[in-house]
Write a protein that holds these residues in place. Sequence first.
Motif, PDB file in Angstrom:
ATOM      1  N   PHE A 373       0.828  -1.200   0.000  1.00 58.06           N
ATOM      2  CA  PHE A 373       0.000   0.000   0.000  1.00 58.06           C
ATOM      3  C   PHE A 373       0.865   1.253   0.000  1.00 58.06           C
ATOM      4  N   GLN A 374       1.892   1.268   0.857  1.00 59.34           N
ATOM      5  CA  GLN A 374       2.730   2.456   0.966  1.00 59.34           C
ATOM      6  C   GLN A 374       3.457   2.762  -0.336  1.00 59.34           C
ATOM      7  N   ASN A 375       3.935   1.735  -1.007  1.00 60.52           N
ATOM      8  CA  ASN A 375       4.688   1.952  -2.239  1.00 60.52           C
ATOM      9  C   ASN A 375       3.789   2.173  -3.449  1.00 60.52           C
ATOM     10  N   MET A 376       2.816   1.285  -3.654  1.00 68.53           N
ATOM     11  CA  MET A 376       1.986   1.371  -4.850  1.00 68.53           C
ATOM     12  C   MET A 376       1.052   2.573  -4.827  1.00 68.53           C
ATOM     13  N   PHE A 377       0.423   2.811  -3.679  1.00 73.78           N
ATOM     14  CA  PHE A 377      -0.600   3.859  -3.595  1.00 73.78           C
ATOM     15  C   PHE A 377      -0.112   5.116  -2.880  1.00 73.78           C
ATOM     16  N   GLY A 378       1.150   5.115  -2.421  1.00 73.50           N
ATOM     17  CA  GLY A 378       1.699   6.280  -1.760  1.00 73.50           C
ATOM     18  C   GLY A 378       2.941   6.803  -2.446  1.00 73.50           C
ATOM     19  N   LEU A 379       4.066   6.112  -2.254  1.00 71.53           N
ATOM     20  CA  LEU A 379       5.342   6.572  -2.797  1.00 71.53           C
ATOM     21  C   LEU A 379       5.349   6.614  -4.325  1.00 71.53           C
ATOM     22  N   ALA A 380       4.626   5.702  -4.973  1.00 70.18           N
ATOM     23  CA  ALA A 380       4.590   5.716  -6.440  1.00 70.18           C
ATOM     24  C   ALA A 380       3.673   6.810  -6.972  1.00 70.18           C
ATOM     25  N   VAL A 381       2.619   7.107  -6.249  1.00 66.23           N
ATOM     26  CA  VAL A 381       1.629   8.083  -6.732  1.00 66.23           C
ATOM     27  C   VAL A 381       2.142   9.514  -6.608  1.00 66.23           C
ATOM     28  N   GLY A 382       2.756   9.850  -5.465  1.00 63.33           N
ATOM     29  CA  GLY A 382       3.147  11.237  -5.201  1.00 63.33           C
ATOM     30  C   GLY A 382       4.014  11.875  -6.277  1.00 63.33           C
ATOM     31  N   PRO A 383       5.186  11.317  -6.607  1.00 63.60           N
ATOM     32  CA  PRO A 383       6.054  11.951  -7.613  1.00 63.60           C
ATOM     33  C   PRO A 383       5.412  12.022  -8.996  1.00 63.60           C
ATOM     34  N   PHE A 384       4.733  10.938  -9.406  1.00 62.99           N
ATOM     35  CA  PHE A 384       4.157  10.883 -10.747  1.00 62.99           C
ATOM     36  C   PHE A 384       2.971  11.831 -10.867  1.00 62.99           C
ATOM     37  N   LEU A 385       2.080  11.812  -9.858  1.00 57.30           N
ATOM     38  CA  LEU A 385       0.913  12.694  -9.883  1.00 57.30           C
ATOM     39  C   LEU A 385       1.344  14.160  -9.851  1.00 57.30           C
ATOM     40  N   ALA A 386       2.311  14.476  -8.994  1.00 56.87           N
ATOM     41  CA  ALA A 386       2.802  15.858  -8.945  1.00 56.87           C
ATOM     42  C   ALA A 386       3.425  16.268 -10.273  1.00 56.87           C
ATOM     43  N   GLY A 387       4.107  15.330 -10.952  1.00 55.48           N
ATOM     44  CA  GLY A 387       4.679  15.626 -12.264  1.00 55.48           C
ATOM     45  C   GLY A 387       3.610  15.928 -13.302  1.00 55.48           C
ATOM     46  N   ILE A 388       2.526  15.141 -13.291  1.00 53.81           N
ATOM     47  CA  ILE A 388       1.420  15.378 -14.228  1.00 53.81           C
ATOM     48  C   ILE A 388       0.768  16.732 -13.953  1.00 53.81           C
ATOM     49  N   LEU A 389       0.489  17.008 -12.676  1.00 48.83           N
ATOM     50  CA  LEU A 389      -0.122  18.289 -12.306  1.00 48.83           C
ATOM     51  C   LEU A 389       0.799  19.458 -12.640  1.00 48.83           C
ATOM     52  N   SER A 390       2.101  19.247 -12.490  1.00 44.97           N
ATOM     53  CA  SER A 390       3.061  20.301 -12.800  1.00 44.97           C
ATOM     54  C   SER A 390       3.087  20.608 -14.287  1.00 44.97           C
ATOM     55  N   ASP A 391       3.066  19.567 -15.131  1.00 49.55           N
ATOM     56  CA  ASP A 391       3.038  19.788 -16.575  1.00 49.55           C
ATOM     57  C   ASP A 391       1.788  20.562 -17.003  1.00 49.55           C
ATOM     58  N   ARG A 392       0.686  20.371 -16.253  1.00 51.18           N
ATOM     59  CA  ARG A 392      -0.568  21.012 -16.620  1.00 51.18           C
ATOM     60  C   ARG A 392      -0.712  22.408 -16.024  1.00 51.18           C
ATOM     61  N   TRP A 393      -0.425  22.551 -14.714  1.00 48.44           N
ATOM     62  CA  TRP A 393      -0.706  23.817 -14.028  1.00 48.44           C
ATOM     63  C   TRP A 393       0.509  24.462 -13.371  1.00 48.44           C
ATOM     64  N   GLY A 394       1.659  23.808 -13.419  1.00 52.96           N
ATOM     65  CA  GLY A 394       2.839  24.354 -12.775  1.00 52.96           C
ATOM     66  C   GLY A 394       3.131  23.645 -11.460  1.00 52.96           C
ATOM     67  N   LEU A 395       4.399  23.635 -11.077  1.00 60.79           N
ATOM     68  CA  LEU A 395       4.830  22.865  -9.922  1.00 60.79           C
ATOM     69  C   LEU A 395       4.258  23.408  -8.611  1.00 60.79           C
ATOM     70  N   GLN A 396       4.065  24.719  -8.513  1.00 62.95           N
ATOM     71  CA  GLN A 396       3.534  25.269  -7.267  1.00 62.95           C
ATOM     72  C   GLN A 396       2.111  24.793  -7.016  1.00 62.95           C
ATOM     73  N   HIS A 397       1.272  24.797  -8.044  1.00 67.51           N
ATOM     74  CA  HIS A 397      -0.090  24.297  -7.888  1.00 67.51           C
ATOM     75  C   HIS A 397      -0.090  22.793  -7.584  1.00 67.51           C
ATOM     76  N   ALA A 398       0.833  22.067  -8.182  1.00 66.93           N
ATOM     77  CA  ALA A 398       0.914  20.628  -7.927  1.00 66.93           C
ATOM     78  C   ALA A 398       1.196  20.353  -6.456  1.00 66.93           C
ATOM     79  N   LEU A 399       2.118  21.118  -5.872  1.00 69.62           N
ATOM     80  CA  LEU A 399       2.477  20.902  -4.472  1.00 69.62           C
ATOM     81  C   LEU A 399       1.439  21.492  -3.515  1.00 69.62           C
TER      82      LEU A 399
END
Length: 449
Positions: A373-399
């Motif tokens: 759970f920690q790796n698949m739904f936590g550690l794996a999601v955070g960097p990738f999801l923030a990267g997608i949000l950053s490409d769309r709206w910028g890194l500040q909005h992602a964080l």
Amino acid sequence: MHVISDAPSASHHDGYVTGPHQAWFAFVMTFALMLFDFIDRQVIVSLFPHIRSEWGLSDKQLGSLVSIVSIVVAAGGIPVALIADRKGRVKSIIVMAIAWSLATISCMFTGNYGQLFAARAVVGLGETGYGSVGAALISTLFPRRLRSAALGAFFAAPSLGSVLGVFLGGIIAAHWGWKAAFGVVGVPGLVLALVYLRVRDYDSVPLTSGTSRAPQRLGETLSHIFGTLARTPTLLFVCAGAAAQLVTVSAIWSWLPSYLNRYHAMDAEAASRAAAAVVLIGALSCTFWGIAVGRVAQRKPRNKLPALSVLCVTTSAIFITAFGGHYTGDVQFRWIVVGAFFMNCTVGVVAGVAMDVIHPGMRSTGAAVLSLFQNMFGLAVGPFLAGILSDRWGLQHALTLTPLFSLLAAVFFAIAMRSYDQDVARIAAVERDVAPAVAEDRVPEPQTE
């Protein structure tokens, strides 16, 4: 490498299965390997500005180089833990350490994104199951009264390793190029793996007691194990809460160097140093919260769970304020530092809660479920999801958005509190059957798999 029997003995050594000296040696060695596990895993985040400049990668691609490790760890964690619980934890840890260290070294020879992505996947393959197997070893070797503190200290190693990975990566890249960083941090794990041969293991505890027939076939064993885990709601909700909180943690860990580089106009090396300081605060707070929450729940252990809920809400509020408010410069950085003190609050505590409700004979496997759970739904999601949000709206909005997952974590921990006492009572008799004991050292006979 030695195996300690769980046969009853008159000498209890104050609750230690192997005796205090052997238990603390095992702790130090397991902690050291966990440290380099995360140095090797996180060194890449300080290299993002260099890789982005040289290969022209998007933030989604950069995030995937972190997330792939966690995905592979999650996918293989349970099979590795099943083998470790039956064949031996020490041998499994040695094999894993050698594998991830060699894979990290291989990253320095990659020539494009695809090759680096594949090498990082192999790093994850080597790290598969290490945290869960190491936690099972420590939780069994130490007496129950020290379990939360020992696990809290053990799970500070990921944060400390991340600190060193970010810090060393920035310095090495500035002087010898970013690829050299992989070679430098990969070697120590090989040395530690050899020293780990001196760590004592314990015999596996049967999954059934008394006259009950233990499952013999693999299918029966898997059915017995996962049926038991599925009937443990506390474990399932704690796993979900731990994963949700780690979405926030991993997003901050992975993207803070890049954020400071882009929004605070720091060069890559300075951004790495500042980010390392933030992660260091998180590492120190992991042990602090493990001890503090343990004391709060000393009389009523289930109170650990509402305490975690409050801390997760606090984490979310601070980071949303830091990245979503109008703060800039030093003021914003101070908010981030305060958030770092709270964000690692769950790591050691949830491991202790999980061990409280898991049968002693399948703690590696139960811990692997938590790790999944920690790796698949936590550690794996955070960097990738923030990267997608950053490409769309910028890194500040992602964080600003990713800390909302900490609110979800608070809900899961509150729900887990309702079933905690019942799940603990169910395995209390099993705990009493596992008498702490020390037997003659014996080297296990070679086993074929």
